[in-house]
Design an enzyme around this catalytic site. Structure first.
Site, mmCIF file in Angstrom:
data_model
loop_
_atom_site.group_PDB
_atom_site.id
_atom_site.type_symbol
_atom_site.label_atom_id
_atom_site.label_comp_id
_atom_site.label_asym_id
_atom_site.label_seq_id
_atom_site.Cartn_x
_atom_site.Cartn_y
_atom_site.Cartn_z
ATOM 1 C CB SER A 127 -0.766 0.285 1.627
ATOM 2 O OG SER A 127 -1.654 1.488 0.933
ATOM 3 C CE1 TYR A 152 -4.519 -2.276 4.930
ATOM 4 C CE2 TYR A 152 -3.618 -0.017 4.525
ATOM 5 C CZ TYR A 152 -4.379 -1.308 3.691
ATOM 6 O OH TYR A 152 -4.077 -1.583 2.698
#
Length: 339
Positions: A127, A152
């Site tokens: 990501s 995350y």
């Protein structure tokens, strides 16, 4: 080719699986169908894939090591495209354990299965969040990413480190893909373009963080899929220790790429485009920056272009129009099924 796609009921997973099926590959899809967002949307994505005779699906949790090993033993996968994960920056503040189970424990199970069942190439989703507190733009895969600002992001950075160790120790070719703000038909309801569209059509206001002073490298789903498939066909090979231009040279069959549109768009511009496509204006609640968020993302895609000849380029106006057209048709379909 026998290919495993994890997260097959997810946004990117469904699109990748569909392209592979259309190309004639045998695709096994897995997903745990959790309720992070409306499960009906996940089921509807699966309904797109189920008509293909070369597709099979298993409801399965990545953290279930025994079932994962059984599936790998039976599947004899040549390639694994790992897109299953617990997504979302803000939700990681509320439910951190979900991220450890899926993104760390689950990824460990993927790596171990690839090790013991001789997978030729593991492609996995990272990501743009891994860039964290970085201020230099555009973000390059050569940049240091040791300062994540959400769990995350930390879980995705850990995936990259874990993959490198397995590539080094067991010569498993692994490629990590740092996705930048993916949007388009069948997207996730927690993402801005989806949630803004829903609010605009329902006559509700929207929350605009950092008082609208946000930029995102919005990347259309078809560009993401094209990048995934091109990279999947190029397993990394070991390179000589110290080969430039890598900032951290490695002799492992390991690679990272950014997949982004390389054209950051102001959040207010995206809202304007949505209002035009939907024919409605929206009330905006201007709010401060959210914890774990960053003011701008911007992908350096030079390495992707150099190795594959591909550079994402769908304009935001085109991509948003495709999304809003899909959204109208999907809502009609949901309404029809609820009668």
């Amino acid at each position: 080719m026998e290919i495993l796609v994890t997260g097959a009921a997810g946004f990117i997973g469904m699109h990748v699986a569909a392209r592979l099926l259309q190309a004639g590959h045998n695709v096994t899809g897995i997903d745990n169908l959790n309720d992070y967002y409306d499960v009906r949307l996940k089921q509807a994505r699966l309904d797109v894939l189920k008509p293909y005779s070369n597709f099979r699906f298993f409801k399965m949790d990545l953290a279930d090591r025994e079932k994962m090993n059984e599936m790998f033993a039976d599947g004899k996968f040549e390639r694994v495209i790992h897109l299953g994960a617990q997504a979302g920056v803000r939700y990681s503040l509320e439910n951190p354990h979900a991220y450890i189970q899926s993104n760390v424990v689950g990824f460990t199970n993927i790596l171990e299965a690839c090790r013991h069942f001789t997978v030729n190439h593991l492609i996995y989703a990272s990501s743009s969040s891994v860039y964290g507190a970085n201020r230099k733009l555009p973000f390059s895969v050569q940049d240091n990413v040791d300062h994540p600002i959400s769990l995350y992001a930390a879980s995705k950075k850990s995936n990259e480190l874990m993959a490198h160790s397995y590539s080094h120790l067991f010569q498993i070719p692994t490629t990590g893909l740092r996705f930048f703000t993916v949007y388009g038909p069948w997207g996730r309801p927690d993402m801005a373009i989806f949630s803004f569209t829903k609010a605009i059509l329902e006559g509700k206001s929207i929350d605009v963080f950092n008082h609208g002073k946000m930029q995102r490298d919005f990347t259309y789903i078809d560009d993401i899929v094209e990048g995934v498939l091109l990279v999947a066909d190029r397993p990394p090979v070991p390179k000589a220790q110290g080969t430039a231009p890598d900032v951290s040279p490695s002799s492992a069959p390991y690679k990272l790429y950014n997949i982004g549109n390389h054209q950051p768009v102001e959040l207010m511009k995206v809202i304007e485009v949505l209002e035009k496509c939907l024919g409605k204006t929206v009330r905006k609640n201007m709010l401060p920056m959210q914890p774990g968020d960053v003011p701008a993302t911007f992908a350096d895609v030079d390495e992707l272009m150099r190795d594959t000849g591909f550079r994402p380029a769908t304009p935001i106006e085109v991509g948003v129009k495709h999304f809003t057209d899909w959204y109208h048709s999907y809502c009609k379909s949901v309404a029809a099924h609820s009668l």
